[in-house]
Scaffold this motif. Structure first.
Motif, PDB file in Angstrom:
ATOM      1  N   GLY A 127       0.826  -1.205   0.000  1.00  0.00           N
ATOM      2  CA  GLY A 127       0.000   0.000   0.000  1.00  0.00           C
ATOM      3  C   GLY A 127       0.856   1.249   0.000  1.00  0.00           C
ATOM      4  O   GLY A 127       0.605   2.208  -0.727  1.00  0.00           O
ATOM      5  N   LEU A 128       1.929   1.221   0.844  1.00  0.00           N
ATOM      6  CA  LEU A 128       2.833   2.359   0.908  1.00  0.00           C
ATOM      7  C   LEU A 128       3.486   2.607  -0.442  1.00  0.00           C
ATOM      8  O   LEU A 128       3.590   3.753  -0.891  1.00  0.00           O
ATOM      9  CB  LEU A 128       3.929   2.090   1.936  1.00  0.00           C
ATOM     10  CG  LEU A 128       3.662   2.510   3.366  1.00  0.00           C
ATOM     11  CD1 LEU A 128       4.847   2.144   4.238  1.00  0.00           C
ATOM     12  CD2 LEU A 128       3.426   4.018   3.429  1.00  0.00           C
ATOM     13  N   PHE A 171       2.388   2.007  -3.373  1.00  0.00           N
ATOM     14  CA  PHE A 171       1.458   2.641  -4.298  1.00  0.00           C
ATOM     15  C   PHE A 171       1.254   4.122  -3.993  1.00  0.00           C
ATOM     16  O   PHE A 171       1.262   4.950  -4.898  1.00  0.00           O
ATOM     17  CB  PHE A 171       0.109   1.919  -4.298  1.00  0.00           C
ATOM     18  CG  PHE A 171       0.057   0.797  -5.276  1.00  0.00           C
ATOM     19  CD1 PHE A 171      -0.163   1.043  -6.624  1.00  0.00           C
ATOM     20  CD2 PHE A 171       0.247  -0.514  -4.870  1.00  0.00           C
ATOM     21  CE1 PHE A 171      -0.195   0.012  -7.539  1.00  0.00           C
ATOM     22  CE2 PHE A 171       0.214  -1.561  -5.779  1.00  0.00           C
ATOM     23  CZ  PHE A 171      -0.007  -1.295  -7.124  1.00  0.00           C
ATOM     24  N   ILE A 172       1.056   4.479  -2.711  1.00  0.00           N
ATOM     25  CA  ILE A 172       0.818   5.911  -2.476  1.00  0.00           C
ATOM     26  C   ILE A 172       2.090   6.742  -2.644  1.00  0.00           C
ATOM     27  O   ILE A 172       2.015   7.908  -2.997  1.00  0.00           O
ATOM     28  CB  ILE A 172       0.120   6.245  -1.144  1.00  0.00           C
ATOM     29  CG1 ILE A 172       0.956   5.809   0.027  1.00  0.00           C
ATOM     30  CG2 ILE A 172      -1.289   5.735  -1.066  1.00  0.00           C
ATOM     31  CD1 ILE A 172       0.610   6.660   1.246  1.00  0.00           C
ATOM     32  N   ILE A 174       4.415   6.173  -4.946  1.00  0.00           N
ATOM     33  CA  ILE A 174       4.586   6.388  -6.386  1.00  0.00           C
ATOM     34  C   ILE A 174       3.513   7.321  -6.949  1.00  0.00           C
ATOM     35  O   ILE A 174       3.810   8.230  -7.715  1.00  0.00           O
ATOM     36  CB  ILE A 174       4.564   5.042  -7.142  1.00  0.00           C
ATOM     37  CG1 ILE A 174       5.760   4.197  -6.708  1.00  0.00           C
ATOM     38  CG2 ILE A 174       4.618   5.274  -8.648  1.00  0.00           C
ATOM     39  CD1 ILE A 174       5.738   2.793  -7.247  1.00  0.00           C
ATOM     40  N   PHE A 175       2.253   7.108  -6.559  1.00  0.00           N
ATOM     41  CA  PHE A 175       1.186   7.830  -7.239  1.00  0.00           C
ATOM     42  C   PHE A 175       0.664   9.052  -6.481  1.00  0.00           C
ATOM     43  O   PHE A 175      -0.160   9.791  -6.998  1.00  0.00           O
ATOM     44  CB  PHE A 175       0.038   6.880  -7.573  1.00  0.00           C
ATOM     45  CG  PHE A 175       0.456   5.843  -8.586  1.00  0.00           C
ATOM     46  CD1 PHE A 175       0.595   6.180  -9.918  1.00  0.00           C
ATOM     47  CD2 PHE A 175       0.741   4.544  -8.190  1.00  0.00           C
ATOM     48  CE1 PHE A 175       1.003   5.235 -10.850  1.00  0.00           C
ATOM     49  CE2 PHE A 175       1.154   3.599  -9.111  1.00  0.00           C
ATOM     50  CZ  PHE A 175       1.294   3.950 -10.451  1.00  0.00           C
ATOM     51  N   SER A 176       1.107   9.265  -5.232  1.00  0.00           N
ATOM     52  CA  SER A 176       0.702  10.489  -4.534  1.00  0.00           C
ATOM     53  C   SER A 176       1.899  11.349  -4.140  1.00  0.00           C
ATOM     54  O   SER A 176       1.867  12.560  -4.314  1.00  0.00           O
ATOM     55  CB  SER A 176      -0.099  10.155  -3.271  1.00  0.00           C
ATOM     56  OG  SER A 176      -1.301   9.525  -3.615  1.00  0.00           O
ATOM     57  N   TYR A 177       2.950  10.724  -3.577  1.00  0.00           N
ATOM     58  CA  TYR A 177       4.055  11.535  -3.072  1.00  0.00           C
ATOM     59  C   TYR A 177       5.006  11.994  -4.170  1.00  0.00           C
ATOM     60  O   TYR A 177       5.470  13.125  -4.145  1.00  0.00           O
ATOM     61  CB  TYR A 177       4.791  10.811  -1.942  1.00  0.00           C
ATOM     62  CG  TYR A 177       4.013  10.893  -0.649  1.00  0.00           C
ATOM     63  CD1 TYR A 177       4.110  12.009   0.164  1.00  0.00           C
ATOM     64  CD2 TYR A 177       3.142   9.874  -0.275  1.00  0.00           C
ATOM     65  CE1 TYR A 177       3.371  12.108   1.340  1.00  0.00           C
ATOM     66  CE2 TYR A 177       2.394   9.959   0.891  1.00  0.00           C
ATOM     67  CZ  TYR A 177       2.520  11.082   1.698  1.00  0.00           C
ATOM     68  OH  TYR A 177       1.787  11.186   2.840  1.00  0.00           O
ATOM     69  N   ILE A 178       5.293  11.107  -5.129  1.00  0.00           N
ATOM     70  CA  ILE A 178       6.175  11.543  -6.218  1.00  0.00           C
ATOM     71  C   ILE A 178       5.547  12.710  -6.996  1.00  0.00           C
ATOM     72  O   ILE A 178       6.222  13.704  -7.265  1.00  0.00           O
ATOM     73  CB  ILE A 178       6.565  10.357  -7.121  1.00  0.00           C
ATOM     74  CG1 ILE A 178       7.508   9.442  -6.332  1.00  0.00           C
ATOM     75  CG2 ILE A 178       7.240  10.837  -8.406  1.00  0.00           C
ATOM     76  CD1 ILE A 178       8.013   8.252  -7.092  1.00  0.00           C
ATOM     77  N   PRO A 179       4.234  12.646  -7.328  1.00  0.00           N
ATOM     78  CA  PRO A 179       3.641  13.823  -7.977  1.00  0.00           C
ATOM     79  C   PRO A 179       3.751  15.092  -7.139  1.00  0.00           C
ATOM     80  O   PRO A 179       3.866  16.183  -7.683  1.00  0.00           O
ATOM     81  CB  PRO A 179       2.180  13.422  -8.173  1.00  0.00           C
ATOM     82  CG  PRO A 179       2.211  11.949  -8.264  1.00  0.00           C
ATOM     83  CD  PRO A 179       3.299  11.510  -7.345  1.00  0.00           C
ATOM     84  N   MET A 180       3.732  14.944  -5.795  1.00  0.00           N
ATOM     85  CA  MET A 180       3.858  16.143  -4.965  1.00  0.00           C
ATOM     86  C   MET A 180       5.177  16.854  -5.230  1.00  0.00           C
ATOM     87  O   MET A 180       5.253  18.078  -5.184  1.00  0.00           O
ATOM     88  CB  MET A 180       3.766  15.784  -3.488  1.00  0.00           C
ATOM     89  CG  MET A 180       2.339  15.568  -3.021  1.00  0.00           C
ATOM     90  SD  MET A 180       2.301  15.254  -1.263  1.00  0.00           S
ATOM     91  CE  MET A 180       0.851  14.222  -1.160  1.00  0.00           C
ATOM     92  N   GLY A 228       6.478  17.166  -7.928  1.00  0.00           N
ATOM     93  CA  GLY A 228       6.288  17.877  -9.187  1.00  0.00           C
ATOM     94  C   GLY A 228       5.802  19.305  -9.021  1.00  0.00           C
ATOM     95  O   GLY A 228       5.806  20.077  -9.979  1.00  0.00           O
ATOM     96  N   ILE A 229       5.383  19.679  -7.799  1.00  0.00           N
ATOM     97  CA  ILE A 229       4.925  21.059  -7.620  1.00  0.00           C
ATOM     98  C   ILE A 229       6.066  22.054  -7.790  1.00  0.00           C
ATOM     99  O   ILE A 229       5.837  23.248  -7.926  1.00  0.00           O
ATOM    100  CB  ILE A 229       4.215  21.290  -6.263  1.00  0.00           C
ATOM    101  CG1 ILE A 229       5.126  20.917  -5.112  1.00  0.00           C
ATOM    102  CG2 ILE A 229       2.916  20.531  -6.218  1.00  0.00           C
ATOM    103  CD1 ILE A 229       4.461  21.070  -3.760  1.00  0.00           C
ATOM    104  N   MET A 274       7.489  22.460 -10.381  1.00  0.00           N
ATOM    105  CA  MET A 274       7.209  23.053 -11.691  1.00  0.00           C
ATOM    106  C   MET A 274       6.543  24.417 -11.598  1.00  0.00           C
ATOM    107  O   MET A 274       6.660  25.232 -12.507  1.00  0.00           O
ATOM    108  CB  MET A 274       6.289  22.141 -12.498  1.00  0.00           C
ATOM    109  CG  MET A 274       7.028  21.014 -13.152  1.00  0.00           C
ATOM    110  SD  MET A 274       5.989  20.146 -14.306  1.00  0.00           S
ATOM    111  CE  MET A 274       4.643  19.665 -13.346  1.00  0.00           C
ATOM    112  N   THR A 281       0.448  24.324 -13.241  1.00  0.00           N
ATOM    113  CA  THR A 281       0.816  23.748 -11.945  1.00  0.00           C
ATOM    114  C   THR A 281       0.730  24.803 -10.845  1.00  0.00           C
ATOM    115  O   THR A 281       0.303  24.513  -9.731  1.00  0.00           O
ATOM    116  CB  THR A 281       2.234  23.164 -12.000  1.00  0.00           C
ATOM    117  OG1 THR A 281       2.304  22.270 -13.097  1.00  0.00           O
ATOM    118  CG2 THR A 281       2.565  22.408 -10.727  1.00  0.00           C
TER     119      THR A 281
END
Lengths: 301, 294
Positions: free
Chosen positions: A21-22, A24-25, A27-33, A35-36, A38, A271
């Motif tokens: 579970g960790l 997944f979050i 990769i798909f929630s923290y890594i995009p963060m 990206g801010i 940008m 962004t």
């Protein structure tokens, strides 16, 4: 040290269970963060996040100078707040009325019917709404015609659009919203009603002095939890129903970010707008959870 | 002793019944209207003669819809994402909620972990960074782009962990004394006992996958990979036919025809119409029990 190893021996299966579970979050929630970043760059796709030049607050300055931005923020809050208020009032009323039904099967049938729209996507409901509200052949304008009202282009008229959004959203969600209130109603102690009746209170007075106070905690809770939605005017709904002629009254932050970022590929600028929304929402949601905890002793977990 | 209700009370009961019947009808009416249009002839529908019953009954619209390979393929992709996505999501939710449902004495780092998960509700990177992450992972045009980002839904995890917590502790103690480890306790005690909560989260996940359209639009470059809702979004809402391979104008007209649009909407809504009434008692129970805390 000894206690740490003992702890690990006892608890390792629990850590192991959390691992997938960790992953997944992260990769798909923290890594995009990350990206801010940008928002502070002049982002160039082929240079990537670490090669693009930093430009400080330029994107935010651009945002403040953008001609329609006030309109976009106003529309977002205006539509969202109307939805929150109507979305509170209607389900509470319907729940109280449903609770007055004495026959279980009638109550259950009505409930099943009013839950229905909640489970359909805005793509399908928009397809249906566009058909029903069509000024040329839609059934709703035909019905207005019986009263001598000329066809109204509900989805193409800036005077109507925001209200059509609120009404159709309430129509979709009120049934599902009644669940929590009905649960609260069954939790009210029946002896309170008996006592009120002995004191000479009629049905209406009982509703006013027993039912509503009994529901108060959950009403306060739902209201505070909804504070976090002040900037969520409903992307799925508006994106599927709006068009260029109604941007003036319909464009909200999320649709604006989509058009700027995905369609016009201004990644840094979009962004920045998205980040502004995320930060303000973060504050609102945090405040709402703190309030919910203080007022209703609500804890998320 | 039964007291006969007063006149005012009876008047209220009757008008309440009528009012609620009307409200319920309002929720159902649009669907019936669409269904009636889909079974009517094209000319009757275009003339606006159809209300709640088909005029000049025909199944032409459905023959038309099921005859389109694009529609059938999009339907298949949606089924695929519902099956794969729900299975993955349920598995992850079950194992993630278990450790988080422990108290601090059993699981020291529980609060830290819980906040790592909850923080993703409070804050997110936003549309563009998420899109670029999926892109750089090479997931564009794959089922993974539709399934992985939705794999962990923190709200479902919270619902389930609250449900786990309300289970009697003695059950767990007993299974521990019998020598069962965490994995077998979860599998043999917790999972069978939390079926209402699992049915609830399972239903929401299925519906979520079936209804999701925006991810398909963002992450699928090739329209052959569109799930049904994304396909409908382009064909019905945006009326964008550029991607349809077949160049004949006839196909375009057929798909945008009012009866065909109605048929496509109804077929996409049908799986939900048959599933949700049966699961109703589960989701009500699941929501109510999952949200009650001690």
């Amino acid at each position: 040290m000894n206690s740490l190893t003992r702890m690990w021996k006892k608890e390792w299966p629990l850590h192991l269970m959390l691992l997938p579970g960790l992953a997944f979050i992260i990769i798909f929630s923290y890594i995009p963060m990350s990206g801010i970043m940008m928002a502070f760059q002049k982002y160039v796709p082929n240079k990537g996040l670490f090669g693009s030049p930093f430009i400080g607050w330029r994107n935010f300055q651009l945002l403040m100078d953008y001609p329609d931005i006030r309109r976009v923020f106003f529309n977002t809050v205006y539509i969202a707040v109307m939805k929150i208020v109507a979305g509170l009032f209607v389900p509470i009323t319907i729940a109280i009325l449903l609770n007055e039904l004495r026959r279980e099967w009638i109550k259950r049938t009505f409930q099943t019917l009013v839950y229905l729209p909640h489970f359909l996507s805005w793509v399908l409901l928009s397809g249906i709404l566009v058909d029903i509200l069509s000024p040329s052949s839609g059934i709703f304008n035909q019905m207005l015609g019986w009263f001598g009202i000329k066809p109204i282009f509900f989805l193409g008229d800036n005077n109507w659009f925001p209200y059509v959004m609120v009404i159709s959203d309430v129509w979709k969600e009120f049934g599902f919203g009644t669940i929590v209130y009905l649960a609260a109603l069954t939790g009210i102690n029946p002896t309170l009603y008996e006592a009120a009746e002995i004191d000479g209170a009629g049905r209406w007075k009982q509703t006013l002095h027993v039912t509503l106070p009994g529901m108060m905690p959950i009403i306060v809770l739902m209201l505070t939890l909804n504070i976090g939605n002040v900037l969520n005017a409903g992307f799925d709904q508006i994106f599927n129903l709006y068009s260029a002629p109604v941007y003036e009254s319909a464009d909200i932050i999320d649709t604006f970010v989509y058009r700027m970022g995905i369609q016009q590929a201004q990644f840094g600028f979009a962004t920045a707008v998205g980040l502004l929304k995320s930060v303000v929402s973060f504050i609102f949601i945090s405040v709402s959870y703190v309030l919910a905890y203080r007022l209703a002793n609500y804890r998320i977990f | 002793m039964v007291i006969k209700p007063s006149f005012g009370r009876r008047a209220f009961l009757v008008s309440n019944l009528i009012f609620l019947a009307f409200i319920s009808f309002l929720c159902l009416m649009p669907i019936i209207h669409i269904l009636a249009i889909s079974f009517s002839s094209g000319s009757a529908a275009a003339a606006g003669k159809v209300a709640l019953w088909p005029v000049e009954f025909t199944t032409a619209a459905y023959d038309n819809v099921f005859g389109k390979p694009e529609y059938v393929r999009a339907f298949g992709i949606s089924i695929q994402r519902v099956v794969v996505g729900t299975a993955l999501s349920m598995l992850l939710t079950i194992v993630t909620a278990y450790p988080l449902s422990k108290d601090r004495n059993t699981f020291r780092l529980r609060t830290v972990y819980a906040w790592i998960f909850v923080f993703t509700i409070l804050f997110n990177g936003g549309l563009i960074p998420t899109y670029l992450t999926i892109k750089s992972l090479g997931l564009i045009d794959s089922l993974g782009a539709l399934v992985f980002p939705m794999a962990i839904n923190v709200f479902n995890v919270i619902l389930l962990l609250n449900f786990y917590r309300n289970l009697p502790r003695e059950l767990e103690d007993a299974s521990r004394i019998d020598g069962a480890g965490h994995f077998s306790t979860l599998w043999k005690i917790y999972v069978p006992l939390s079926l209402p909560a699992l049915a609830t989260t399972g239903l929401f996940t299925m519906v979520g996958h079936w209804n999701s359209w925006f991810d398909g639009m963002l992450y699928m470059n090739h329209p052959e990979n569109y799930p049904l809702q994304t396909f409908l979004q382009t064909v019905i809402i945006k009326m964008d036919f550029r991607f349809l391979k077949s160049e004949n104008v006839e196909l375009m007209l057929q798909l945008s025809d009012r009866t065909s649009r109605a048929a496509q909407i109804f077929v996409a809504a049908f799986p939900i119409l048959i599933v949700y009434p049966f699961l109703q008692r589960f989701f009500i129970k699941g929501i109510v029990m999952g949200s009650v805390k001690e």
